[in-house]
Design an enzyme around this catalytic site. Structure first.
Site, PDB file in Angstrom:
ATOM      1  N   LYS A 223       0.835  -1.208   0.000  1.00  8.15           N
ATOM      2  CA  LYS A 223       0.000   0.000   0.000  1.00  8.15           C
ATOM      3  C   LYS A 223       0.869   1.256   0.000  1.00  8.15           C
ATOM      4  O   LYS A 223       0.691   2.168  -0.813  1.00  8.15           O
ATOM      5  CB  LYS A 223      -0.915  -0.040   1.229  1.00  8.15           C
ATOM      6  CG  LYS A 223      -1.638   1.240   1.511  1.00  8.15           C
ATOM      7  CD  LYS A 223      -2.709   1.535   0.493  1.00  8.15           C
ATOM      8  CE  LYS A 223      -3.336   2.884   0.746  1.00  8.15           C
ATOM      9  NZ  LYS A 223      -4.544   3.095  -0.007  1.00  8.15           N
ATOM     10  N   ALA A 271       1.364  16.762 -15.460  1.00 10.35           N
ATOM     11  CA  ALA A 271       2.016  17.815 -14.668  1.00 10.35           C
ATOM     12  C   ALA A 271       0.953  18.782 -14.153  1.00 10.35           C
ATOM     13  O   ALA A 271      -0.114  18.917 -14.747  1.00 10.35           O
ATOM     14  CB  ALA A 271       3.021  18.554 -15.535  1.00 10.35           C
ATOM     15  N   GLY A 276      -2.504  16.259  -3.883  1.00  4.58           N
ATOM     16  CA  GLY A 276      -3.079  16.553  -2.568  1.00  4.58           C
ATOM     17  C   GLY A 276      -3.930  15.375  -2.137  1.00  4.58           C
ATOM     18  O   GLY A 276      -3.733  14.249  -2.596  1.00  4.58           O
ATOM     19  N   CYS A 279      -4.484  10.926   0.973  1.00  2.00           N
ATOM     20  CA  CYS A 279      -3.660   9.710   0.888  1.00  2.00           C
ATOM     21  C   CYS A 279      -2.198   9.970   0.546  1.00  2.00           C
ATOM     22  O   CYS A 279      -1.316   9.635   1.333  1.00  2.00           O
ATOM     23  CB  CYS A 279      -4.272   8.765  -0.130  1.00  2.00           C
ATOM     24  SG  CYS A 279      -5.993   8.438   0.212  1.00  2.00           S
TER      25      CYS A 279
HETATM   26  C1  UGA Z   1      -4.900   7.578  -4.146  1.00  4.26           C
HETATM   27  C2  UGA Z   1      -4.532   6.337  -4.967  1.00  4.26           C
HETATM   28  O1  UGA Z   1      -4.616   6.633  -6.364  1.00  4.26           O
HETATM   29  C3  UGA Z   1      -5.458   5.152  -4.630  1.00  4.26           C
HETATM   30  O2  UGA Z   1      -5.037   3.999  -5.331  1.00  4.26           O
HETATM   31  C4  UGA Z   1      -5.373   4.900  -3.109  1.00  4.26           C
HETATM   32  O3  UGA Z   1      -6.244   3.844  -2.711  1.00  4.26           O
HETATM   33  C5  UGA Z   1      -5.797   6.167  -2.385  1.00  4.26           C
HETATM   34  O4  UGA Z   1      -4.885   7.232  -2.760  1.00  4.26           O
HETATM   35  C6  UGA Z   1      -5.702   5.892  -0.892  1.00  4.26           C
HETATM   36  O5  UGA Z   1      -4.603   5.658  -0.394  1.00  4.26           O
HETATM   37  O6  UGA Z   1      -6.744   5.782  -0.251  1.00  4.26           O
HETATM   38  P1  UGA Z   1      -6.801   9.468  -4.344  1.00  4.26           P
HETATM   39  O7  UGA Z   1      -6.105  10.136  -3.202  1.00  4.26           O
HETATM   40  O8  UGA Z   1      -8.276   9.311  -4.312  1.00  4.26           O
HETATM   41  O9  UGA Z   1      -6.211   7.980  -4.554  1.00  4.26           O
HETATM   42  O10 UGA Z   1      -6.471  10.344  -5.620  1.00  4.26           O
HETATM   43  P2  UGA Z   1      -5.653  10.192  -6.973  1.00  4.26           P
HETATM   44  O11 UGA Z   1      -6.588  10.066  -8.106  1.00  4.26           O
HETATM   45  O12 UGA Z   1      -4.595   9.179  -6.849  1.00  4.26           O
HETATM   46  O13 UGA Z   1      -4.983  11.646  -7.048  1.00  4.26           O
HETATM   47  C7  UGA Z   1      -4.133  12.126  -6.015  1.00  4.26           C
HETATM   48  C8  UGA Z   1      -3.603  13.496  -6.348  1.00  4.26           C
HETATM   49  O14 UGA Z   1      -2.665  13.424  -7.414  1.00  4.26           O
HETATM   50  C9  UGA Z   1      -4.648  14.521  -6.779  1.00  4.26           C
HETATM   51  O15 UGA Z   1      -4.390  15.743  -6.130  1.00  4.26           O
HETATM   52  C10 UGA Z   1      -4.444  14.674  -8.272  1.00  4.26           C
HETATM   53  O16 UGA Z   1      -4.771  15.953  -8.723  1.00  4.26           O
HETATM   54  C11 UGA Z   1      -2.937  14.434  -8.368  1.00  4.26           C
HETATM   55  N1  UGA Z   1      -2.497  13.932  -9.701  1.00  4.26           N
HETATM   56  C12 UGA Z   1      -2.887  12.708 -10.132  1.00  4.26           C
HETATM   57  C13 UGA Z   1      -1.641  14.713 -10.467  1.00  4.26           C
HETATM   58  O17 UGA Z   1      -1.238  15.836 -10.066  1.00  4.26           O
HETATM   59  N2  UGA Z   1      -1.205  14.228 -11.667  1.00  4.26           N
HETATM   60  C14 UGA Z   1      -1.584  12.998 -12.135  1.00  4.26           C
HETATM   61  O18 UGA Z   1      -1.135  12.619 -13.245  1.00  4.26           O
HETATM   62  C15 UGA Z   1      -2.446  12.226 -11.354  1.00  4.26           C
END
Ligand code: UGA
Length: 462
Positions: A223, A271, A276, A279
């Protein structure tokens, strides 16, 4: 541990009831997924008011589709909200613990809720029950839960009970929780006994997903490793964005070229202003603290965290360059949630950006499709709007801080008329820069080619 195990050997019940303790994001999604796959799910939420509302089918999180599914399961009885932990344990052979583990002041996960549940469970635990840690917790928590239960047993002078503790991390994304929990790409299960392995295989048998069985410490580290790897990927592409700007390249082209290598893949190479949410920030800092507690300094993760910590400042620097003095300037921030399709503002980069703008003396107006009220509670000195067009009236610059796809479809010509200035800083590389420049905006994304130059080089007859 044997690969193929026969459950009858352990006298497991054929029809398993499953317990879920803690109805936050993970607990709700776990309960829904298990119930949808035919399990009889007994839930316990310690906040009585929250539990009462949930009994009426009101789900306290915004997540597409979850309220309908949860309400449906409560109505059909496949999910029951119990009044006590004891009630859950009375019926359930396998009990998932999905309580919160917020970061403590030193960044390490605060395990007090996990400790509380373990202590409470001790008195009502039954023979052969499997306690499954779903919350993201450091690897040694497995032993901590076992020891807490055993210590409580001794304190209460109860006879020892033979039970298992297992680990089953959750990988769902906010905004996609229903899909991710109903159809997980993999189900990672950490066990230290055949009995726990059989029980968890049985629970997950109806899921059409590979079950990856391993020891408990490795399962918990999967994880942390997954979240930290994805966070590192984001910081890496954000670092490339800086290099692209300095070298005159375009990070979206660099990412496109990289992503065709299947070893690298397409995802998490967008990018922007950084990651944020509840998680990535927590788990990167969490793994740093785990590494340090073991006498090791995790350098790669440390770099990912530090690139992310200053990434929102990129937008402020751009504004200073394009608008000039921020003191007294009016800046409209579009997007408050930490990402699109959620109302969650925890560790939202947008709120950090707004704080930075306020500190620099700017007047801030803000909009979000979902979460104006959440943000208002944290930052009162901002003018919030439910309508994006109202939010931009009279502003010197607009910053896109959350990747809501709807911002792309706004009438940008109208926005141009409503604004006082003409600057757009696209912190999520969401908009069509050339089009905006064509409409008369000064547009900058993150690590993109300078479309403003293209426009000024264009002949009036083009
Ligand atoms: C993340 C993980 O993707 C899940 O697999 C995990 O279960 C979850 O954390 C957790 O630990 O509970 P989540 O926090 O819902 O999920 O969001 P993401 O979609 O992963 O995005 C996280 C952040 O990264 C957001 O702020 C998003 O804007 C940013 N991001 C994402 C980017 O800046 N660039 C990207 O290419 C992708």
């Amino acid at each position: 541990m044997a690969d193929v195990i026969d459950g009858r050997e352990f006298g497991l019940k054929v029809e398993l009831a499953v317990g879920v303790v803690g109805l936050g994001y993970v607990g709700i999604a776990t309960a829904v997924a298990l119930a949808q796959h035919g399990r009889n799910v007994k839930c316990y939420e310690r906040d009585p008011e929250k539990a009462r509302r949930m009994r009426d089918g009101n789900v306290p999180i915004f997540e597409p589709g979850i309220e309908e599914l949860f309400g449906g399961c409560v109505a059909t009885g496949s999910i029951t909200l119990c009044q006590s932990l004891a009630e859950v344990l009375l019926d359930s052979q396998v009990v998932f613990v999905a309580v919160g583990t917020p970061p403590a002041s030193d960044g390490s996960p605060d395990l007090s809720y996990v400790d509380q549940v373990a202590t409470e469970m001790a008195g009502v635990l039954q023979l052969g029950q499997v306690i499954v840690l779903k919350s993201t917790v450091p690897p040694n928590t497995y032993h901590r839960v076992r020891l807490t239960i055993e210590r409580e047993h001794t304190r209460m002078q109860l006879p020892p009970v033979d039970f298992d503790v297992a680990v089953n991390p959750e990988f769902l994304r906010e905004g996609q929780a229903v899909k991710d929990s109903l159809f997980p790409e993999r189900i990672v299960v950490g066990v230290d006994s055949d009995r726990a392995a059989v029980a968890l295989r049985d629970v997950y048998a109806p899921f059409d997903s590979p079950i990856v069985l391993m020891d408990t410490v490795s399962a918990m580290l999967v994880k942390y490793a997954s979240n930290c790897f994805l966070a590192t990927k984001i910081s890496f592409i954000n670092e490339m964005a800086r290099i692209c700007e300095l070298a005159g390249g375009d990070v979206s082209e660099v990412a496109r070229g990289m992503s065709m290598d299947t070893r690298i893949g397409q995802q998490f190479l967008r990018a922007g202003l950084g990651y944020g949410g509840s998680c990535f920030p927590k788990d990167t800092v969490g793994l740093l603290s785990i590494g340090r507690s073991l006498g090791y300094e995790p350098e790669v993760i440390k770099a990912a965290v530090s690139v992310n910590a200053r990434q929102y400042v990129v937008a402020i620097d751009k504004l200073v360059r394009l608008v000039g003095q921020l003191r007294g300037a009016t800046i409209t921030v579009l997007g408050l949630a930490f990402k699109s399709d959620t109302d969650d503002t925890r560790e939202s980069v947008s709120l950090k950006l707004i704080s930075g703008l306020l500190e620099a003396g700017a007047v801030v107006r803000a909009h979000d499709y979902r979460t104006v009220e959440n943000a208002r509670r944290e930052l009162a000195e901002v003018a919030y709007f439910a309508d994006p067009y109202e939010a931009v009236v009279g502003c010197d610059a607009v910053v896109i801080a959350t990747e809501w796809i709807d911002y792309r479809g706004l009438d940008w010509a109208r926005i141009k008329q409503l604004m006082k200035g003409n600057v757009v800083v696209d912190g999520r590389n969401l908009l069509d820069g050339s089009r905006l420049v064509g409409l008369g905006f000064r547009y900058e994304g993150i690590g993109l080619l300078d479309h403003n130059e293209e426009e000024s080089l264009r002949s009036p007859h083009d």
